[in-house]
Design a protein around this motif. Structure first.
Motif, short mmCIF file in Angstrom:
data_model
loop_
_atom_site.label_atom_id
_atom_site.label_comp_id
_atom_site.label_asym_id
_atom_site.label_seq_id
_atom_site.Cartn_x
_atom_site.Cartn_y
_atom_site.Cartn_z
N THR A 39 0.83 -1.21 0.00
CA THR A 39 0.00 0.00 0.00
C THR A 39 0.86 1.26 0.00
O THR A 39 0.60 2.23 -0.73
CB THR A 39 -0.93 0.01 1.22
N ASN A 42 2.45 1.60 -3.47
CA ASN A 42 1.48 2.03 -4.49
C ASN A 42 1.09 3.50 -4.30
O ASN A 42 0.99 4.25 -5.28
CB ASN A 42 0.23 1.14 -4.40
N ARG A 43 0.86 3.89 -3.07
CA ARG A 43 0.43 5.27 -2.84
C ARG A 43 1.55 6.27 -3.08
O ARG A 43 1.30 7.39 -3.53
CB ARG A 43 -0.12 5.40 -1.42
N VAL A 46 1.54 6.64 -6.79
CA VAL A 46 0.45 7.52 -7.21
C VAL A 46 0.77 8.97 -6.88
O VAL A 46 0.49 9.89 -7.67
CB VAL A 46 -0.87 7.08 -6.55
N THR A 47 1.38 9.18 -5.71
CA THR A 47 1.75 10.55 -5.31
C THR A 47 2.79 11.12 -6.26
O THR A 47 2.74 12.31 -6.63
CB THR A 47 2.27 10.54 -3.87
N LEU A 83 -5.54 10.53 -4.38
CA LEU A 83 -4.86 10.04 -3.19
C LEU A 83 -5.87 9.35 -2.28
O LEU A 83 -7.04 9.20 -2.62
CB LEU A 83 -4.18 11.20 -2.47
N ASN A 84 -5.39 8.93 -1.11
CA ASN A 84 -6.28 8.29 -0.15
C ASN A 84 -7.33 9.30 0.29
O ASN A 84 -6.99 10.35 0.84
CB ASN A 84 -5.45 7.81 1.06
N SER A 87 -6.97 10.63 3.75
CA SER A 87 -5.74 11.35 4.12
C SER A 87 -5.85 12.82 3.71
O SER A 87 -6.66 13.20 2.87
CB SER A 87 -4.53 10.70 3.45
N GLN A 160 3.19 13.80 3.29
CA GLN A 160 2.13 12.99 3.90
C GLN A 160 2.76 12.04 4.92
O GLN A 160 3.85 11.51 4.70
CB GLN A 160 1.40 12.17 2.84
N GLU A 164 -0.82 7.87 7.38
CA GLU A 164 -1.89 8.11 6.41
C GLU A 164 -1.68 7.29 5.14
O GLU A 164 -2.64 6.80 4.54
CB GLU A 164 -1.94 9.60 6.06
N LEU A 165 -0.40 7.15 4.73
CA LEU A 165 -0.12 6.40 3.51
C LEU A 165 -0.41 4.91 3.66
O LEU A 165 -0.72 4.23 2.68
CB LEU A 165 1.35 6.60 3.10
N THR A 166 -0.29 4.40 4.86
CA THR A 166 -0.48 2.95 5.08
C THR A 166 -1.82 2.63 5.74
O THR A 166 -2.05 1.50 6.16
CB THR A 166 0.66 2.41 5.97
#
Length: 471
Positions: A39, A42-43, A46-47, A83-84, A87, A160, A164-166
């Motif tokens: 996760t 991947n994030r 994406v960021t 993004l999430n 978050s 971030q 929040e990222l996980t």
């Protein structure tokens, strides 16, 4: 309480449940770490993509002209949906000197907060930063340059926290549901499978208690899909049938032995009583006394056989083995036994030219062969041919085959001929004895490292096989 027994069903289900629980915990920990790691990766990717897209829009927006600052927050808010959703990343657009030009944060906040120069000085695109202060979170910074006319005009930086990222509550919930479902399914499967296996074992245990109480009429279903369980049930049923046969045989043999010992005593008592009361006199009295002496010797022989057998069974009779030439020894024993029976019994010896040396007790071998010769003579009603053949069994063993041409042993009696006190129907009423000959002979053969076997028997005759190791 340490020796308290538990059922197979409870043991396997409990053991399996504990093992399954530990295994699922390990799987859950590994899966959670893997989900957290993937996760995060991947994030962050994406960021990076989002930061690059914002940098490109800032560079080439408005037909190649620099985008007005007041329009940037709207773009940032629009891109944040990639993004999430839970978050709240901090997105900054900086100029070459690191001054904040735009952000998705409220204007008063980002204008008062100086941007850390260490992030811009680091060449890495993704940076992991530990903020100062006790309990401060770990922050990931994704930095992308704003390039215009092949020159760096600024930076897009997205900050971030690692938490929040996980953050993946939904994935963890799915993982928990899956593991709990697997645990329950596995427990139910092992419960029903163990119950299916333990049920026939319980029936066998109940049947064993039934046999222990003296009831051999058991009923067990043999057709089981599990091979080992089916073999257990089948073997137990055969054992029960065998025990029933042996119990019946034991009762019959006990009555037979009692009869064999009682008969000569009764005969001797009657004959001596007649002589004492002078019912017979003279030559008749002497004849009665001679008969009594013969019956006494016969009874003495039966008692000696019984004592010898019990002593041998208890390993109280030693075996003295020595190296002997088996060819000569067999020939000598046949000659000695055949002298008194030479008019009725013909020996057919089949001895090889090669001399076979065996380590054996000659006296015990003679006892075995004499017993087999006596049985052969009885089977042929006192007249006939006994075939004795000596031949190698394999590279380490030599075989002595004793064959008669008598009536043979009925098939239903063959499994019991080596049982102590067993006497076949043909001998029971014609030949007196205790039925220890073959059993005793087999024990002596095994004590010398060999064995005595029934090779074959039919209406054409019977063949016994003596096997010994040779050098």
């Amino acid at each position: 309480m340490k020796n308290k027994k538990i059922s197979l069903l409870r043991y396997w289900t409990t053991s399996y449940l504990v093992t399954l629980f530990i295994g699922l915990i390990v799987i859950a920990i590994i899966s959670a770490l893997w989900i957290r790691y993937t996760t995060l990766e991947n994030r962050l990717n994406v960021t990076k993509f989002l930061a690059q897209e914002i940098a490109d829009r800032y560079s080439y927006g408005n037909e190649g002209k620099e985008m007005h600052r007041r329009g940037v927050p709207g773009i940032l808010e629009d891109r944040q949906r990639f993004l999430n959703p839970e978050s709240k990343p901090s997105i900054y657009i900086l100029d070459e000197s690191g001054r904040i030009l735009a952000s998705n944060l409220p204007n008063p906040h980002y204008r008062k907060t100086p941007f850390p120069p260490s992030i811009l000085e680091n060449d890495e695109e993704i940076q992991k930063i530990q903020l100062e202060g006790r309990g401060a979170p770990v922050v990931y910074a994704v930095k992308t340059p704003i390039v215009q006319n092949e020159m760096t005009r600024g930076w897009v930086v997205i900050l971030q926290t690692g938490e929040e990222l996980t953050k993946v509550n939904q994935e963890y919930r799915l993982l928990a549901v899956m593991l709990i479902s697997l645990g329950l399914l596995g427990w139910l499967v092992i419960y029903f499978l163990t119950k299916k296996v333990s049920q026939p074992i319980q029936l066998v245990a109940a049947a064993a208690n039934q046999i222990q109480d003296g009831d051999y009429n058991i009923t067990l279903k043999e057709e089981r899909k599990i091979l080992e369980v089916d073999e257990l049930v089948h073997s137990f049923k055969n054992m029960a049938v065998r025990l029933k046969q042996l119990e019946s045989l034991r009762t019959e043999l006990l009555a037979g032995v009692t009869h064999e010992l009682k008969t000569p005593i009764t005969s001797i008592s009657g004959l001596l009583q007649a002589v004492k009361e002078e019912v017979v006199t003279g030559e008749d009295a002497k004849e009665f006394i001679d008969i009594s002496l013969k019956e006494t010797k016969r009874m003495q022989k039966m008692v000696e056989d019984l004592l010898d057998f019990n002593a041998f069974a208890a390993n109280a009779v030693p075996v003295f083995k020595e190296e002997r030439k088996l060819n000569d020894l067999v020939k000598e024993i046949c000659y000695q036994w055949g002298l008194p029976h030479e008019n009725d019994i013909v020996f057919q010896l089949d001895l090889p030219d090669q001399e076979y040396v065996v380590e054996i007790d000659a006296m015990r071998l003679q006892q075995i062969l004499v017993n087999l010769f006596n049985n052969a003579m009885q089977a042929m009603d006192g007249k006939g041919t006994i075939h004795v053949k000596l031949l190698p069994k394999d590279s380490d063993h030599i075989s002595i085959e004793i064959r008669d041409f008598g009536k043979g042993i009925p098939p239903h009696e063959q499994p019991f001929i080596f049982e102590r006190f067993f006497r076949g129907e043909n001998k029971k009423y014609t030949v007196r004895g205790l039925g220890l000959g073959l059993s005793f002979s087999k024990m002596m053969a095994q004590a010398m490292g060999g064995d005595l076997l029934l090779k074959e028997s039919s209406e054409k005759g019977t063949t016994f096989e003596l096997i010994f190791p040779y050098k």
